[in-house]
Enzyme design. Structure first.
Site, PDB file in Angstrom:
ATOM      1  N   ASP A 164      58.172 -79.585 -17.672  1.00 25.70           N
ATOM      2  CA  ASP A 164      57.088 -78.740 -18.172  1.00 25.70           C
ATOM      3  C   ASP A 164      55.708 -79.328 -17.957  1.00 25.70           C
ATOM      4  O   ASP A 164      54.708 -78.660 -18.173  1.00 25.70           O
ATOM      5  CB  ASP A 164      57.285 -78.482 -19.672  1.00 25.70           C
ATOM      6  CG  ASP A 164      58.455 -77.568 -19.914  1.00 25.70           C
ATOM      7  OD1 ASP A 164      58.575 -76.590 -19.162  1.00 25.70           O
ATOM      8  OD2 ASP A 164      59.247 -77.843 -20.815  1.00 25.70           O
ATOM      9  N   HIS A 208      62.249 -86.571 -23.012  1.00 26.81           N
ATOM     10  CA  HIS A 208      63.384 -85.661 -22.852  1.00 26.81           C
ATOM     11  C   HIS A 208      64.583 -86.264 -23.564  1.00 26.81           C
ATOM     12  O   HIS A 208      64.746 -87.480 -23.562  1.00 26.81           O
ATOM     13  CB  HIS A 208      63.693 -85.472 -21.363  1.00 26.81           C
ATOM     14  CG  HIS A 208      64.490 -84.248 -21.083  1.00 26.81           C
ATOM     15  ND1 HIS A 208      65.852 -84.218 -21.225  1.00 26.81           N
ATOM     16  CD2 HIS A 208      64.106 -83.005 -20.720  1.00 26.81           C
ATOM     17  CE1 HIS A 208      66.269 -82.999 -20.931  1.00 26.81           C
ATOM     18  NE2 HIS A 208      65.251 -82.240 -20.629  1.00 26.81           N
ATOM     19  N   HIS A 266      61.153 -76.508 -26.513  1.00 24.93           N
ATOM     20  CA  HIS A 266      62.052 -76.186 -25.390  1.00 24.93           C
ATOM     21  C   HIS A 266      61.220 -75.464 -24.335  1.00 24.93           C
ATOM     22  O   HIS A 266      60.352 -76.065 -23.734  1.00 24.93           O
ATOM     23  CB  HIS A 266      63.215 -75.356 -25.946  1.00 24.93           C
ATOM     24  CG  HIS A 266      64.381 -75.180 -25.023  1.00 24.93           C
ATOM     25  ND1 HIS A 266      64.511 -75.848 -23.835  1.00 24.93           N
ATOM     26  CD2 HIS A 266      65.480 -74.390 -25.120  1.00 24.93           C
ATOM     27  CE1 HIS A 266      65.635 -75.479 -23.244  1.00 24.93           C
ATOM     28  NE2 HIS A 266      66.244 -74.593 -23.997  1.00 24.93           N
TER      29      HIS A 266
HETATM   30  N1  CMC Z   1      54.916 -87.815 -27.240  1.00 25.35           N
HETATM   31  C1  CMC Z   1      54.852 -88.901 -28.030  1.00 25.35           C
HETATM   32  N2  CMC Z   1      55.933 -89.509 -28.537  1.00 25.35           N
HETATM   33  C2  CMC Z   1      57.115 -89.006 -28.215  1.00 25.35           C
HETATM   34  C3  CMC Z   1      57.264 -87.884 -27.393  1.00 25.35           C
HETATM   35  C4  CMC Z   1      56.101 -87.294 -26.894  1.00 25.35           C
HETATM   36  N3  CMC Z   1      56.152 -86.223 -26.083  1.00 25.35           N
HETATM   37  N4  CMC Z   1      58.563 -87.587 -27.242  1.00 25.35           N
HETATM   38  C5  CMC Z   1      59.219 -88.506 -27.952  1.00 25.35           C
HETATM   39  N5  CMC Z   1      58.352 -89.364 -28.541  1.00 25.35           N
HETATM   40  C6  CMC Z   1      58.676 -90.545 -29.349  1.00 25.35           C
HETATM   41  C7  CMC Z   1      59.102 -90.147 -30.748  1.00 25.35           C
HETATM   42  O1  CMC Z   1      58.002 -90.111 -31.621  1.00 25.35           O
HETATM   43  C8  CMC Z   1      60.101 -91.229 -31.077  1.00 25.35           C
HETATM   44  O2  CMC Z   1      59.348 -92.391 -31.382  1.00 25.35           O
HETATM   45  P1  CMC Z   1      59.865 -93.380 -32.562  1.00 25.35           P
HETATM   46  O3  CMC Z   1      61.153 -93.932 -32.047  1.00 25.35           O
HETATM   47  O4  CMC Z   1      58.792 -94.366 -32.714  1.00 25.35           O
HETATM   48  O5  CMC Z   1      60.044 -92.503 -33.771  1.00 25.35           O
HETATM   49  C9  CMC Z   1      60.795 -91.513 -29.747  1.00 25.35           C
HETATM   50  O6  CMC Z   1      59.810 -91.154 -28.753  1.00 25.35           O
HETATM   51  C10 CMC Z   1      62.058 -90.698 -29.540  1.00 25.35           C
HETATM   52  O7  CMC Z   1      61.732 -89.312 -29.712  1.00 25.35           O
HETATM   53  P2  CMC Z   1      62.707 -88.235 -30.294  1.00 25.35           P
HETATM   54  O8  CMC Z   1      61.915 -87.155 -30.944  1.00 25.35           O
HETATM   55  O9  CMC Z   1      63.764 -88.928 -31.116  1.00 25.35           O
HETATM   56  O10 CMC Z   1      63.386 -87.713 -28.988  1.00 25.35           O
HETATM   57  P3  CMC Z   1      64.238 -86.392 -28.866  1.00 25.35           P
HETATM   58  O11 CMC Z   1      65.256 -86.676 -27.844  1.00 25.35           O
HETATM   59  O12 CMC Z   1      64.708 -85.930 -30.200  1.00 25.35           O
HETATM   60  O13 CMC Z   1      63.168 -85.336 -28.364  1.00 25.35           O
HETATM   61  C11 CMC Z   1      61.858 -83.976 -26.980  1.00 25.35           C
HETATM   62  C12 CMC Z   1      63.086 -84.884 -27.054  1.00 25.35           C
HETATM   63  C13 CMC Z   1      61.792 -83.322 -25.586  1.00 25.35           C
HETATM   64  C14 CMC Z   1      61.973 -82.864 -28.018  1.00 25.35           C
HETATM   65  C15 CMC Z   1      60.602 -84.826 -27.239  1.00 25.35           C
HETATM   66  O14 CMC Z   1      60.475 -85.839 -26.275  1.00 25.35           O
HETATM   67  C16 CMC Z   1      59.338 -84.005 -27.318  1.00 25.35           C
HETATM   68  O15 CMC Z   1      58.989 -83.459 -28.376  1.00 25.35           O
HETATM   69  N6  CMC Z   1      58.597 -83.851 -26.156  1.00 25.35           N
HETATM   70  C17 CMC Z   1      57.431 -83.007 -26.141  1.00 25.35           C
HETATM   71  C18 CMC Z   1      57.869 -81.575 -25.957  1.00 25.35           C
HETATM   72  C19 CMC Z   1      58.340 -81.295 -24.564  1.00 25.35           C
HETATM   73  O16 CMC Z   1      57.732 -81.694 -23.577  1.00 25.35           O
HETATM   74  N7  CMC Z   1      59.451 -80.546 -24.455  1.00 25.35           N
HETATM   75  C20 CMC Z   1      60.004 -80.139 -23.198  1.00 25.35           C
HETATM   76  C21 CMC Z   1      61.333 -80.745 -22.952  1.00 25.35           C
HETATM   77  S1  CMC Z   1      61.861 -80.515 -21.257  1.00 25.35           S
HETATM   78  C22 CMC Z   1      62.186 -78.845 -21.083  1.00 25.35           C
HETATM   79  C23 CMC Z   1      63.295 -78.358 -21.914  1.00 25.35           C
HETATM   80  O17 CMC Z   1      64.367 -78.955 -21.933  1.00 25.35           O
HETATM   81  O18 CMC Z   1      63.087 -77.314 -22.533  1.00 25.35           O
END
Ligand code: CMC
Length: 442
Positions: A377, A321, A282
């Site tokens: 971010d 996201h 986050h």
């Molecule tokens: N790098 C590589 N792969 C990713 C990433 C990433 N940053 N984010 C998602 N994926 C892949 C993930 O591995 C999954 O692939 P598969 O379908 O093959 O398993 C697919 O994309 C969907 O990901 P998810 O984890 O199910 O998506 P989510 O909605 O649960 O997670 C997130 C959202 C923001 C936690 C995630 O994208 C992430 O970890 N991003 C990196 C951390 C980040 O930048 N966070 C800041 C978010 S914005 C500010 C805030 O709101 O605080």
């Protein structure tokens, strides 16, 4: 109210346009459930039972992937189109034309202030920036290398002990003063945490300066009699606060609402928000982005790093996201703001790596097919670093901006007659009725 209708899925069920017909194949009974705002009420499923002893059907939704937890008029997001609006106003217009304190007013009151209202609001917040000397003393009690976000978390929570009247959350006047205090004192606590980390004396607020200018002064003032912030940096910081001000039901806002639903005081609720924001998925993500860029070291290492991400070794921080499946509109504004800041501070060499990462990722099928775009971010850390902040301060800066959103959402929650204490259900997966065995017999 939902209704049960006897008969099969297609037989004898009265159809009206805004309902969902559900047939329970275990019993053959059909039910008609109202649809309102493209949503059904989970509680309407409870009537679906196999027999009288049955608890009734629930929905299972870990991480709230498809469950609305409230009605809210604060922030609108269309993740597919990349739209973000506060109280209906596009983020692009607010970032360009407004100020953080005006946006805070908008979020909390629902309308833009008149000139007189903004003057009074600004005066109130500017004159409540000081904290009790005991707050300063206990902040000084932290270990020399304490993470500033941990200090902020404790500091905000501790404010509840200085203002015990804050427990009276039903009293609008008392509520109002806590709101002013929270907005006013958050930067002070944040700056104290920073100075503590640096081993530098804490700087008291300067009420002649703007919200962002005063914060910069409390961070960076050394021996000068009067700190004068660079107006361009002051403006960039103000824009960053605007961009972070609210983002509907994200993890920290849900934490604020969840904890606040117990009717605890707002300082304790905000502390829950800070705690949630501390996590690397986050508010800690911008810190993680900077660490990632440093580790990549040069532009040439970007392709190998991207391959590692695709192989599942790690995530590309600052990408992806839960809601945006398009370019995060905040990331676009930050990219522009970054250029303005770099005009003053000189370019951050990590920017080249970030731009290269973005270029390669946006051409790569792994990221394109998963709709992974830069989020807020990805570039914010670069600006913060250019402003002279260490990475540990990044989530703290996020928390300052987000305070106005947390307050707006908290207020909306406590005034909403539909809201009750937050209490999810569970699917129990453990054992039952086990016989206790004395420790010697295990
Ligand atoms: N790098 C590589 N792969 C990713 C990433 C990433 N940053 N984010 C998602 N994926 C892949 C993930 O591995 C999954 O692939 P598969 O379908 O093959 O398993 C697919 O994309 C969907 O990901 P998810 O984890 O199910 O998506 P989510 O909605 O649960 O997670 C997130 C959202 C923001 C936690 C995630 O994208 C992430 O970890 N991003 C990196 C951390 C980040 O930048 N966070 C800041 C978010 S914005 C500010 C805030 O709101 O605080």
């Amino acid at each position: 109210m939902s209704t049960e209708t006897a008969g099969s899925a297609d037989g004898g069920v009265a159809q009206s346009s805004n309902t969902l017909s559900v047939t329970d194949n275990r019993t053959g009974r059909s039910y008609e459930i109202p649809i309102e705002d493209e949503t059904i009420r989970s509680i309407d499923l409870r009537q679906i039972r196999v027999n009288d002893d049955d608890f009734g059907l629930m929905t299972y939704d870990p991480a709230f992937m498809n469950t609305a937890s409230c009605r809210s008029a604060v922030t609108y997001i269309d993740g597919d189109k990349g739209i973000l609006e506060y109280r209906g106003y596009p983020i692009e217009q607010l970032a360009e034309k407004s100020s953080y304190l005006e946006v805070a007013y908008l979020l909390i009151h629902g309308e833009l202030p008149t000139e007189a209202q903004l003057k009074e609001w600004t005066f109130q917040i500017t004159t409540h920036t000081f904290v009790h000397e005991n707050v300063k003393e206990f902040m000084q009690g932290f270990r020399y290398d304490a993470h500033p976000m941990g200090m902020l978390l404790a500091g905000v929570g501790a404010l509840s002990t200085f203002y015990p009247e804050a427990q009276q959350i039903k009293d609008p006047e008392l509520r109002y003063i806590q709101i002013i205090r929270l907005l006013a004192k958050m930067p002070t606590l944040a700056a104290f945490a920073y100075r503590h980390n640096r081993g530098m004396p804490y700087v008291y607020p300067d009420n002649d300066l703007s919200y962002a200018g005063n914060f910069l002064g409390m961070l960076f003032k050394i021996a000068e009699l009067k700190y004068q912030p660079d107006p361009r940096l002051e403006h960039a910081l103000d824009v960053l606060f605007i961009l972070h001000a609210d983002h509907e039901q994200n993890c920290s806002t849900s934490a604020v609402r969840g904890v606040g639903s117990s009717q605890v005081d707002p300082y304790s609720s905000m502390a829950a928000g800070v705690a949630a924001l501390y996590g690397p998925l986050h508010g800690g993500a911008n810190e993680a982005v900077l660490r990632m860029l440093r580790r990549i070291e040069t532009k040439d290492n970007v392709p190998a790093f991207v391959e590692g991400v695709k192989a599942g070794n790690e995530r590309l921080m600052g990408f992806g996201h839960r809601v945006y499946k398009n370019y995060d509109p905040r990331a676009k504004i930050i990219r522009t703001a970054a250029n303005e800041v770099f005009e003053v501070t000189g370019t951050n060499p990590l920017l080249d790596i970030a731009l290269e990462l973005e270029r390669i990722a946006l051409e790569d099928d792994y990221f394109v097919s998963r709709k992974l775009y830069p989020n807020v971010d990805f570039y914010s850390g670069l600006i913060y670093e250019a402003l002279g902040m260490p990475a540990e301060m990044f989530p703290v800066l996020f928390a300052i901006g987000r305070t106005s959103g947390w307050i707006a959402q908290w207020l909306e929650m406590i005034e909403d007659p539909e809201q009750r204490i937050s209490r999810p259900r569970q699917i129990y997966t453990g054992g039952r009725g086990r016989e206790y065995v004395g420790i010697g017999q295990r």
